[in-house]
Design a protein around this motif. Structure first.
Motif, short mmCIF file in Angstrom:
data_model
loop_
_atom_site.label_atom_id
_atom_site.label_comp_id
_atom_site.label_asym_id
_atom_site.label_seq_id
_atom_site.Cartn_x
_atom_site.Cartn_y
_atom_site.Cartn_z
N MET A 22 0.82 -1.21 0.00
CA MET A 22 0.00 0.00 0.00
C MET A 22 0.86 1.27 0.00
O MET A 22 0.65 2.18 -0.80
N MET A 23 1.85 1.32 0.90
CA MET A 23 2.65 2.53 1.05
C MET A 23 3.67 2.66 -0.08
O MET A 23 3.99 3.76 -0.52
N GLY A 24 4.19 1.52 -0.53
CA GLY A 24 5.22 1.55 -1.56
C GLY A 24 4.71 2.05 -2.90
O GLY A 24 5.50 2.44 -3.77
N GLY A 25 3.40 2.03 -3.08
CA GLY A 25 2.84 2.50 -4.34
C GLY A 25 2.75 4.02 -4.43
O GLY A 25 2.45 4.55 -5.50
N ALA A 26 3.00 4.71 -3.33
CA ALA A 26 2.92 6.18 -3.33
C ALA A 26 4.25 6.75 -3.82
O ALA A 26 5.32 6.35 -3.37
N ALA A 27 4.15 7.70 -4.74
CA ALA A 27 5.36 8.27 -5.36
C ALA A 27 6.23 9.03 -4.37
O ALA A 27 7.44 9.13 -4.55
N ASP A 28 5.61 9.55 -3.30
CA ASP A 28 6.36 10.39 -2.37
C ASP A 28 6.80 9.65 -1.10
O ASP A 28 7.25 10.26 -0.14
N ILE A 29 6.67 8.31 -1.09
CA ILE A 29 7.06 7.52 0.07
C ILE A 29 8.00 6.39 -0.36
O ILE A 29 7.72 5.67 -1.31
N GLU A 30 9.12 6.27 0.34
CA GLU A 30 10.08 5.19 0.07
C GLU A 30 10.20 4.32 1.33
O GLU A 30 10.55 4.82 2.40
N ILE A 31 9.89 3.03 1.20
CA ILE A 31 10.03 2.12 2.34
C ILE A 31 11.49 1.70 2.42
O ILE A 31 12.02 1.05 1.52
N VAL A 32 12.16 2.11 3.50
CA VAL A 32 13.60 1.88 3.61
C VAL A 32 13.94 0.70 4.50
O VAL A 32 15.11 0.32 4.63
N GLY A 33 12.94 0.10 5.14
CA GLY A 33 13.21 -1.06 5.97
C GLY A 33 11.97 -1.61 6.62
O GLY A 33 10.93 -0.94 6.69
N GLU A 34 12.06 -2.85 7.09
CA GLU A 34 10.97 -3.50 7.80
C GLU A 34 11.54 -4.23 9.01
O GLU A 34 12.66 -4.75 8.96
N ALA A 35 10.77 -4.28 10.10
CA ALA A 35 11.18 -5.00 11.30
C ALA A 35 10.00 -5.80 11.82
O ALA A 35 8.85 -5.38 11.69
N ALA A 36 10.31 -6.96 12.44
CA ALA A 36 9.26 -7.83 12.97
C ALA A 36 9.09 -7.66 14.47
O ALA A 36 8.19 -8.25 15.06
#
Length: 227
Positions: A22-36
């Protein structure tokens, strides 16, 4: 325009995958990492330097509340934090906000609203709507103690009259433009007052201003014709 750097923290891989999609599809948002888990957050923040952390509040090892407290205790500016929760107002949400989270969103919030929350937090704007702010404050009132009120009053005594008025308006969930209109000042002046309040009271964001104003009884005084 520089993209907002976002770190996702949730123990459920399906939730992370959904948020990432969902968030990665936005042009102005870059997902730089994920944590569990919250135990991974500090190391990831140091490595990927996010602007915003979208943090699940309930995780099995280190929860989002503890992770938020650890990040804010470091003393640097750090990323803004938005907590993910299944409840509108519970003690954990309040504790996370008091610890320095800039707001919260419900897990069943429509995608567009979660995106909006991330953008607003990154821009330094309030995330909580007036209705949600009131609900939180009512919950806070139910858990308030005389000691907390006394401490809050001692802290807000450092504010000037105009700063108190701005703190009350922030506590009502108003945006800068609304505060400017209500108090007959420019938006730039409102921002200056907010910055001074944050510095004087050693707070991270306007959500903490709102909670402190409520703890000190400033919103009750305002309703009775005080500041």
């Amino acid at each position: 325009m520089t993209a907002i750097r976002l770190l996702l923290v949730d123990d459920d891989p399906l939730v992370r995958a959904g948020l990432s999609f969902m968030m990665g599809g936005a042009a102005d948002i870059e997902i730089v990492g994920e944590a569990a888990d919250g135990s991974e957050v500090e190391e990831l923040v140091d490595r990927v330097h996010p602007d915003v952390v979208l943090m699940d509040i309930r995780m099995p090892s280190v929860d989002g509340l503890t992770a938020t407290e650890r990040l804010r205790a470091r003393g640097d500016a750090g990323p803004q934090i938005v907590v993910l929760t299944t409840f509108h107002a519970d003690e954990q949400v309040l504790r996370a906000l008091r610890a320095g989270a800039a707001g919260f969103v419900l897990k069943d919030t429509p995608p567009a609203e979660i995106l909006d929350a991330v953008r607003r937090v990154a821009a330094g704007d309030p995330v909580l709507s007036p209705a949600v702010t009131r609900q939180l404050m009512e919950h806070a009132a139910g858990t308030a103690t005389d000691t907390r009120r006394a401490r809050a009053r001692e802290r807000v005594a450092a504010l000037g009259d105009r700063e108190r008025e701005v703190a009350v308006a922030v506590g009502q969930g108003l945006a800068n433009a609304e505060i400017a209109t209500g108090l007959f000042m420019s938006v730039a002046t409102v921002k200056t007052h907010v910055s001074r309040i944050l510095a004087k009271l050693d707070l991270n964001n306007r959500v903490q201003i709102a909670l402190l104003a409520y703890d000190a009884g400033l919103l009750e005084e305002d309703g009775e014709g005080g500041h």
